[in-house]
Write a protein that holds these residues in place. Sequence first.
Motif, mmCIF file in Angstrom:
data_model
loop_
_atom_site.group_PDB
_atom_site.id
_atom_site.type_symbol
_atom_site.label_atom_id
_atom_site.label_comp_id
_atom_site.label_asym_id
_atom_site.label_seq_id
_atom_site.Cartn_x
_atom_site.Cartn_y
_atom_site.Cartn_z
ATOM 1 N N HIS A 196 0.828 -1.208 0.000
ATOM 2 C CA HIS A 196 0.000 0.000 0.000
ATOM 3 C C HIS A 196 0.862 1.257 0.000
ATOM 4 N N ILE A 199 2.236 1.879 -3.490
ATOM 5 C CA ILE A 199 1.192 2.404 -4.377
ATOM 6 C C ILE A 199 0.916 3.877 -4.063
ATOM 7 N N THR A 200 0.862 4.215 -2.770
ATOM 8 C CA THR A 200 0.623 5.608 -2.382
ATOM 9 C C THR A 200 1.723 6.513 -2.918
ATOM 10 N N HIS A 272 -6.055 3.481 -11.924
ATOM 11 C CA HIS A 272 -6.230 2.211 -11.215
ATOM 12 C C HIS A 272 -4.946 1.409 -11.386
ATOM 13 N N ASN A 286 -2.891 -6.433 -4.644
ATOM 14 C CA ASN A 286 -3.655 -5.242 -4.262
ATOM 15 C C ASN A 286 -4.017 -4.408 -5.476
ATOM 16 N N GLN A 287 -5.219 -3.848 -5.447
ATOM 17 C CA GLN A 287 -5.639 -2.870 -6.446
ATOM 18 C C GLN A 287 -6.078 -1.602 -5.714
ATOM 19 N N ARG A 288 -5.646 -0.474 -6.239
ATOM 20 C CA ARG A 288 -5.970 0.819 -5.634
ATOM 21 C C ARG A 288 -6.328 1.818 -6.731
ATOM 22 N N ASN A 289 -6.998 2.898 -6.341
ATOM 23 C CA ASN A 289 -7.478 3.900 -7.278
ATOM 24 C C ASN A 289 -7.063 5.296 -6.828
ATOM 25 N N LEU A 409 -11.360 -2.976 -6.898
ATOM 26 C CA LEU A 409 -10.631 -2.996 -5.629
ATOM 27 C C LEU A 409 -10.131 -4.408 -5.372
ATOM 28 N N GLU A 411 -8.055 -6.437 -2.001
ATOM 29 C CA GLU A 411 -7.407 -6.360 -0.694
ATOM 30 C C GLU A 411 -7.158 -7.768 -0.163
ATOM 31 N N ARG A 426 -7.705 -1.094 4.232
ATOM 32 C CA ARG A 426 -8.650 -1.116 3.123
ATOM 33 C C ARG A 426 -8.804 0.281 2.540
ATOM 34 N N GLN A 427 -8.850 0.384 1.213
ATOM 35 C CA GLN A 427 -9.066 1.702 0.584
ATOM 36 C C GLN A 427 -10.535 2.075 0.632
#
Length: 434
Positions: A196, A199-200, A272, A286-289, A409, A411, A426-427
């Motif tokens: 995470h 990704i951030t 994404h 992990n998938q994040r937006n 998403l 997680e 969790r996003q």
Amino acid sequence: MSLVLPDPTRTVPLPLREQADVRDRWLTQRLLDVLPALMDRCGIDLWIVAGRECNEDPVLRTLLPATWLSARRRTILVLHRSDDGVTPAAISRYPVGQFLAAWTPGSSGAGADGEQQWAEVRRFVEQADPLRIGIDVSPDFAHADGLSHTEHRLLTEALGPWADRVVSAEELAVGWLETRLPEEIAALHALNRLAHDVITEAFSPAVVRPGSTTALDVAWWIRQRLHDLGVEPWFQPSVLIQRAGVPLAEERGALLPAVPFDAVIEPGDLLHCDVGLTSLGLRTDNQRNAYVLGSGESAAPTGLREAMRAANRLQELTVAALVPGRTGNEVLAATRAAAAAEGIDGEVYSHPIGYHGHGAGPAVGQWDEQRRIPGAGDYPVRPDTVLALELAVSRPVAEWGGQCVRLGLEEGLALTGGGAEFLGRRQTEFLMIG
């Protein structure tokens, strides 16, 4: 960048030598505490796992010492269940970590090493006198189908009349691969937090410069960052763009982003990513937006934020359906029914994760199959396992003229006797770039 494990003196990623020590301790603990109950549950009292160098059974890799990066020549492991627990033995030219050496090359009389080795397998089986001998053959799980054609033939010939007691070890192999120690789950918490954080960092002005940075640039930045941190990706990271004025395109019955993967990122874009790393023999997914702020904006459009809330709600409905004992197909059906009742248009395509990214265990849908998955979908949910909770919702965005977005998403989710617990954070809100 590193994150603290439950023991505040330890961080991830650990140096490789320390990783090897941890992994070997985990293997010893798993052989003592996990395997006996699994063998009892499956009714198998002798498990034979065999493979040759450069063609290893996926299960074999999880039983080898951390310093073994592959099998050596032919490696045969036999795990015998008795009243005293499980005796792990190796019929191998070289010593195999925690396994008892059950054969010394040249000690069995005349004949080539291969002949002696198979003769020793027969002798071990005769002494153990098992009722059911498990081998890794499976029509439904590639992870449990690692006994090659040649090894199967040679083993059957060596066993002679004992071959009548051979059964598929599918359930045992899947149970071994999917079951996680509490210590492994704790490590996965730290590894997911690390993913995470990467990704951030990727979805920040330090990396993304609207008008010049491409989605492909960001994907390669993520891969390089993981490599530099010592946590290699297990697949190529991806970054996708959705943009007002570029509708989703249909692919195999699903609507997917249509902006080219190497397009330049612009203000107002929805980004994404899909990222998975490997460390300590375990994997994350992990998938994040993120949203790229346009001129005068301080937040993502209301329609996108509503899509995030819908995706979070679909996560909650899926978690509620993940009842131990239910099959993956039953979880899928229950989740879709609950989502439909709340007017959520989405797909669920979650999968086990652990030793393998797309791991052994219950499949809960696929992105292009939302009815049922034969085989893996019929496998039950069990405690002490980890799932990649992967899903997406589709929703029109008023600010984009009613254009539909697809918000995905993913997680990590640990399933234990205490319930379900997200791994890391969790996003629930978009990462903002502006």
